[in-house]
Design a protein around this motif. Structure first.
Motif, short mmCIF file in Angstrom:
data_model
loop_
_atom_site.label_atom_id
_atom_site.label_comp_id
_atom_site.label_asym_id
_atom_site.label_seq_id
_atom_site.Cartn_x
_atom_site.Cartn_y
_atom_site.Cartn_z
N GLY A 147 64.14 -14.05 111.66
CA GLY A 147 64.55 -14.32 113.03
C GLY A 147 64.13 -13.24 113.99
N ARG A 148 64.34 -11.99 113.59
CA ARG A 148 63.98 -10.86 114.46
C ARG A 148 62.48 -10.78 114.65
NH1 ARG A 148 62.01 -6.05 113.38
NH2 ARG A 148 62.29 -6.33 111.12
N VAL A 149 61.72 -10.92 113.57
CA VAL A 149 60.26 -10.84 113.66
C VAL A 149 59.72 -11.99 114.50
CG1 VAL A 149 58.11 -10.95 112.35
CG2 VAL A 149 60.05 -9.61 111.49
N LEU A 150 60.25 -13.20 114.30
CA LEU A 150 59.78 -14.36 115.07
C LEU A 150 60.04 -14.18 116.56
CD1 LEU A 150 58.48 -17.13 114.76
CD2 LEU A 150 60.76 -18.12 114.50
N ALA A 151 61.20 -13.66 116.91
CA ALA A 151 61.52 -13.43 118.33
C ALA A 151 60.55 -12.43 118.95
CB ALA A 151 62.95 -12.93 118.47
N SER A 152 60.22 -11.38 118.22
CA SER A 152 59.27 -10.38 118.73
C SER A 152 57.88 -10.97 118.87
CB SER A 152 59.24 -9.17 117.79
OG SER A 152 60.49 -8.51 117.77
N LEU A 153 57.48 -11.81 117.90
CA LEU A 153 56.17 -12.45 117.99
C LEU A 153 56.10 -13.41 119.17
CD1 LEU A 153 55.29 -13.20 114.26
CD2 LEU A 153 54.32 -11.44 115.73
N TRP A 156 55.39 -11.32 122.20
CA TRP A 156 54.00 -10.85 122.20
C TRP A 156 53.05 -11.99 122.49
CZ3 TRP A 156 49.30 -11.55 119.92
CH2 TRP A 156 48.36 -10.52 120.05
N ALA A 157 53.29 -13.13 121.89
CA ALA A 157 52.41 -14.29 122.08
C ALA A 157 52.40 -14.73 123.54
CB ALA A 157 52.86 -15.44 121.18
N ASP A 158 53.57 -14.77 124.18
CA ASP A 158 53.65 -15.17 125.58
C ASP A 158 52.84 -14.23 126.47
OD1 ASP A 158 55.24 -17.30 124.95
OD2 ASP A 158 57.13 -16.31 125.49
N ALA A 159 52.80 -12.96 126.11
CA ALA A 159 52.11 -11.97 126.93
C ALA A 159 50.61 -11.94 126.67
CB ALA A 159 52.70 -10.59 126.68
N HIS A 160 50.16 -12.53 125.56
CA HIS A 160 48.76 -12.40 125.17
C HIS A 160 48.06 -13.75 124.99
CE1 HIS A 160 50.43 -8.43 124.14
NE2 HIS A 160 49.20 -7.98 124.31
N LEU A 164 52.14 -19.73 118.49
CA LEU A 164 52.87 -19.61 117.23
C LEU A 164 52.90 -20.95 116.50
CD1 LEU A 164 55.97 -17.42 118.18
CD2 LEU A 164 54.13 -16.80 116.62
N ASP A 165 52.65 -20.93 115.20
CA ASP A 165 52.80 -22.13 114.38
C ASP A 165 54.27 -22.29 114.00
OD1 ASP A 165 50.07 -22.54 114.44
OD2 ASP A 165 49.72 -21.42 112.59
N GLU A 166 54.62 -23.49 113.52
CA GLU A 166 55.96 -23.70 113.00
C GLU A 166 56.15 -22.87 111.74
OE1 GLU A 166 58.67 -25.42 113.96
OE2 GLU A 166 57.67 -25.77 115.89
N PRO A 167 57.24 -22.11 111.65
CA PRO A 167 57.48 -21.31 110.43
C PRO A 167 57.64 -22.21 109.20
CG PRO A 167 58.94 -20.64 112.23
CD PRO A 167 58.29 -21.92 112.66
N ARG A 168 57.23 -21.70 108.05
CA ARG A 168 57.42 -22.40 106.78
C ARG A 168 58.36 -21.56 105.92
NH1 ARG A 168 51.90 -22.05 106.81
NH2 ARG A 168 51.94 -21.03 104.76
N TYR A 169 59.37 -22.22 105.36
CA TYR A 169 60.38 -21.50 104.61
C TYR A 169 60.32 -21.89 103.14
CZ TYR A 169 62.18 -20.36 109.22
OH TYR A 169 62.31 -19.91 110.50
#
Length: 213
Positions: A147-153, A156-160, A164-169
């Protein structure tokens, strides 16, 4: 490399000029055959109209182009419609302008303006999709950190301009990120910073991706 854009979904815009009604229909298509099917469908749906003029551009670089005046004076309908599509740098789209004649002749210049402006008005209403070359990155993250890593990505993605792809669990959370080829090193550095060096992003293939504006 800048590629022509396309549209996300069909759109229709109706205008009236000197009692003639012009219905501009834009439809995203992936082939000339699909475009021909769209024209045939519109012709059948609006069988009472006098003209169904069309223009299409298909292919990643817009390499296949065609237009039809469908009974209007040569060069007064399909060509100006196609010129609008070219000018707006759009591909994989077919434009059909259906006309119900209102009894008043518009003249060659009037027809050129009417058909061209009908397509332009429809493009103004369309949801545009940019096509960009993006390189795939993937990273495996423990569920507790996902969750934390996805939020940070996301930030970053919005700024660059990344996607993001859909996460796979599974046994771990696999997160996917698509970035401009020139941003691969920066994205991998961001992943390392987010995870304190615990996770390394693997670099995959570069492909053309649709990205809504």
């Amino acid at each position: 490399m800048t590629l022509p854009a396309t549209i996300a979904s069909p759109v229709e815009v109706r205008t009236e000029i000197k009692r003639s009604v012009f219905l501009a229909s834009l439809t995203p298509v992936s082939s000339v055959g699909a475009a021909d099917a769209v024209v045939a469908s519109i012709r059948k749906a609006h069988w009472d109209a006098r003209h169904h003029c069309a223009a299409l551009i298909v292919g990643p670089l817009g390499e296949r182009q065609r237009s039809s005046d469908d009974g209007e004076p040569a060069g007064t309908a399909g060509v100006p419609m196609l010129e609008v599509l070219r000018h707006r740098e759009v591909t994989d789209v077919v434009a059909v302008v259906t006309r119900w004649f209102g009894g008043v002749k518009l003249g060659a210049g009037g027809l050129v303006r009417a058909y061209g402006s009908a397509v332009a008005a429809a493009l103004d209403e369309a949801q545009w999709v940019d096509r960009v070359p993006l390189t795939a990155l993937s990273l495996d993250v423990p569920h507790a950190d996902a969750g934390r890593v996805l939020a940070s990505l996301h930030t970053w993605a919005d700024a660059h301009g990344a996607v993001l792809d859909e996460p796979r669990y599974g046994a771990v959370a696999t997160l996917g990120l698509r970035v401009a080829p020139e941003a691969v090193d920066a994205a991998r550095a961001e992943v390392a910073a987010i995870t304190a060096g615990a996770v390394e992003a693997a670099v995959g293939e570069t492909a053309i991706v649709d990205r809504p504006r």
